[in-house]
Design an enzyme around this catalytic site. Structure first.
Site, mmCIF file in Angstrom:
data_model
loop_
_atom_site.group_PDB
_atom_site.id
_atom_site.type_symbol
_atom_site.label_atom_id
_atom_site.label_comp_id
_atom_site.label_asym_id
_atom_site.label_seq_id
_atom_site.Cartn_x
_atom_site.Cartn_y
_atom_site.Cartn_z
ATOM 1 N N GLY A 2 11.231 62.664 3.618
ATOM 2 C CA GLY A 2 10.046 62.235 4.521
ATOM 3 C C GLY A 2 10.420 61.395 5.739
ATOM 4 N N TYR B 247 -2.737 57.765 -7.471
ATOM 5 C CA TYR B 247 -1.559 57.733 -6.684
ATOM 6 C C TYR B 247 -0.690 56.564 -7.487
ATOM 7 C CZ TYR B 247 0.646 55.497 -2.615
ATOM 8 O OH TYR B 247 1.799 55.296 -1.601
ATOM 9 N N ASN C 204 1.245 46.479 2.691
ATOM 10 C CA ASN C 204 0.196 47.646 3.087
ATOM 11 C C ASN C 204 0.916 47.485 4.955
ATOM 12 O OD1 ASN C 204 -1.778 45.746 1.518
ATOM 13 N ND2 ASN C 204 -3.120 46.808 2.886
HETATM 14 C C1 UD1 Z 1 -3.105 50.169 0.507
HETATM 15 C C2 UD1 Z 1 -3.155 52.261 0.606
HETATM 16 C C3 UD1 Z 1 -2.761 51.714 -0.859
HETATM 17 C C4 UD1 Z 1 -0.755 51.588 -0.902
HETATM 18 C C5 UD1 Z 1 -1.492 49.529 -0.374
HETATM 19 C C6 UD1 Z 1 -0.211 49.197 0.006
HETATM 20 C C7 UD1 Z 1 -4.809 53.063 0.896
HETATM 21 C C8 UD1 Z 1 -6.577 53.880 0.903
HETATM 22 N N1 UD1 Z 1 -4.396 52.292 0.255
HETATM 23 O O1 UD1 Z 1 -3.869 49.527 -0.581
HETATM 24 O O2 UD1 Z 1 -2.416 53.422 -1.188
HETATM 25 O O3 UD1 Z 1 -0.433 51.258 -1.579
HETATM 26 O O4 UD1 Z 1 -1.932 49.750 1.002
HETATM 27 O O5 UD1 Z 1 0.242 49.876 1.388
HETATM 28 O O6 UD1 Z 1 -3.862 53.313 1.381
HETATM 29 N N2 UD1 Z 1 -11.736 47.975 4.108
HETATM 30 C C9 UD1 Z 1 -12.749 47.953 4.885
HETATM 31 N N3 UD1 Z 1 -12.977 48.679 5.965
HETATM 32 C C10 UD1 Z 1 -12.809 50.225 5.700
HETATM 33 C C11 UD1 Z 1 -11.751 50.027 4.993
HETATM 34 C C12 UD1 Z 1 -11.116 49.391 3.916
HETATM 35 O O7 UD1 Z 1 -13.586 47.177 4.472
HETATM 36 O O8 UD1 Z 1 -13.193 50.685 6.324
HETATM 37 C C13 UD1 Z 1 -11.195 47.323 2.757
HETATM 38 C C14 UD1 Z 1 -11.528 47.338 1.661
HETATM 39 O O9 UD1 Z 1 -12.381 47.893 1.394
HETATM 40 C C15 UD1 Z 1 -9.947 46.737 0.970
HETATM 41 C C16 UD1 Z 1 -9.028 46.360 2.301
HETATM 42 O O10 UD1 Z 1 -9.799 46.450 3.285
HETATM 43 O O11 UD1 Z 1 -10.478 45.716 0.859
HETATM 44 C C17 UD1 Z 1 -7.877 47.173 1.814
HETATM 45 O O12 UD1 Z 1 -8.283 48.381 1.910
HETATM 46 P P1 UD1 Z 1 -7.152 49.736 2.408
HETATM 47 O O13 UD1 Z 1 -6.184 49.456 2.683
HETATM 48 O O14 UD1 Z 1 -7.898 51.235 1.908
HETATM 49 O O15 UD1 Z 1 -6.534 49.865 0.159
HETATM 50 P P2 UD1 Z 1 -5.174 48.799 -0.180
HETATM 51 O O16 UD1 Z 1 -5.745 48.351 -1.161
HETATM 52 O O17 UD1 Z 1 -5.452 48.200 0.700
#
Ligand code: UD1
Length: 350
Positions: free
Chosen positions: A7, A180, A209
């Site tokens: 990767g 995942y 994240n």
């Molecule tokens: C993310 C990843 C996960 C990864 C982790 C650590 C995704 C979907 N999830 O999890 O696979 O292992 O980080 O790197 O990639 N939110 C908003 N608005 C939006 C989108 C999201 O408010 O448009 C909020 C969501 O409700 C959530 C937070 O942002 O509360 C984080 O979302 P997201 O980054 O998607 O997922 P993680 O749970 O942090």
């Protein structure tokens, strides 16, 4: 050292490749350069690495890429939540079967070096929570009823009181809640089984994240930072779900690359799982604001829209202690600086 980075054309892998080459190591990259991931060959590929364009399930590619290699850094994976359950076979093929193919090739080739695996904080499910009355408790997934009534905080399974979140250490119970996450746990277990049978050190880096340059832009597989970045760049307001108070640990990709280099090259090997986090958690609302600030006073202002996504966890915040004391890793990119830089960083697929 000579290091195989799977990767290595991707978001995190390419930063690891750059760091390893800068530190004087030889690098072989195995990457599918998958059309769904890369619209065209990325422009940032480090020319000093050797590239093997192959799928992670290709055992003969693994065997030739492994020749003369001292350590394997396994970053290739299908990430994110995906579209729906129909993605299950491709997650299992890339993550579980891909790792099995690599370990099989290492076994056949008598590989006896280090393995560093890209894992994720998703293995923990919800974070760690404490009830004032019942102490540390396992938070059940939030119900649809709670979310519909804007009761965002997880509740105590005994008394239904709101819980307080605490940092999660590496010995927390594994609780994968989506496909995942299940594949990340399985990758960890497969590598651990290989390590036990072959007496090689395996380090599992549980990324929180990750954000930064080369992040894939807004796709069904993208994290919130990429989604907000794409919205802002398109002149749209980031849409913040729930009340914006959900906490995450945003860690810059250069820091994540550095954690990998430490694990791959430490004089004495470090084994087991490590959280890779900044140690400086923020709410999603704060993240939206910091990122938006990079677009100046006339840029779009984040909107707290209040909806929710079933399956989202409320808070997941790492303890960064073990990585600091055993791996010597401390993140260096400050939150606001990193977000402002990210506002204008090159994304992949743009
Ligand atoms: C993310 C990843 C996960 C990864 C982790 C650590 C995704 C979907 N999830 O999890 O696979 O292992 O980080 O790197 O990639 N939110 C908003 N608005 C939006 C989108 C999201 O408010 O448009 C909020 C969501 O409700 C959530 C937070 O942002 O509360 C984080 O979302 P997201 O980054 O998607 O997922 P993680 O749970 O942090």
């Amino acid at each position: 050292m000579r290091i195989l980075v799977t990767g290595g054309a991707g978001f995190i892998g390419s930063h690891i490749v750059d760091d390893l080459i800068e530190a004087g190591h030889g690098v072989v990259v195995m990457d599918s350069l998958a059309p769904g991931v890369h619209l065209s060959a990325p422009t940032y590929l480090n020319p000093a690495a050797r590239y093997v364009a192959a799928d992670v399930g290709d055992v003969s590619a693994w065997r030739s890429a492994l020749r003369g290699v001292d350590a394997v850094c396994h970053q290739a994976a299908k990430v994110g939540l995906g579209v729906d359950f129909a993605d299950v076979r491709s997650y299992v093929a890339d993550n579980d079967a891909g790792t099995a193919a690599g370990l099989w090739a290492m076994h056949k080739g008598g590989f006896d070096g280090r393995i560093v695996l890209a894992s994720s904080m998703v293995v923990y499910g919800e974070g760690r929570y404490r009830c004032d009355e019942h102490g540390v408790v396992q938070a059940a997934p939030r119900t649809r009823g709670d979310l519909e009534s804007a009761r965002w905080e997880p509740r105590c399974p005994m008394c239904r009181a709101e819980l307080r979140s605490e940092t999660v250490a590496e010995d927390a119970r594994l609780d994968p809640r989506n496909v995942y996450a299940a594949t990340k746990v399985h990758q960890e277990h497969l590598c651990t089984a290989f390590a036990a049978e072959h007496d090689v050190p395996v380090t599992m880096l549980r990324y929180h994240n990750v954000y930064g340059p080369r992040m894939p832009r807004d796709t069904p597989y993208a994290g919130v930072a990429a989604i907000f970045r794409s919205a802002l760049a398109g002149g749209r307001a980031p849409r913040v779900f729930e009340d914006g108070g959900q906490r995450r640990d945003f860690v810059h990709v250069r820091d994540v690359a550095h954690a990998n280099v430490l694990a791959l090259t430490a004089a004495a090997s470090v084994t087991g799982p490590f959280n890779v986090a900044s140690g400086d958690p923020h709410t999603i609302g704060e993240m939206a604001t910091a990122l938006a600030s990079g677009f100046g006073p006339d840029g779009p202002v984040p909107e707290v829209v209040g909806g929710y996504r079933i399956g989202d966890v409320r808070h997941i915040v790492a303890s960064a202690d073990k990585a600091r004391t055993q791996l010597g890793f401390t993140a260096t990119v400050p939150f606001t600086d990193g977000m402002v830089e990210f506002a204008h960083a090159e994304l992949r697929g743009t």
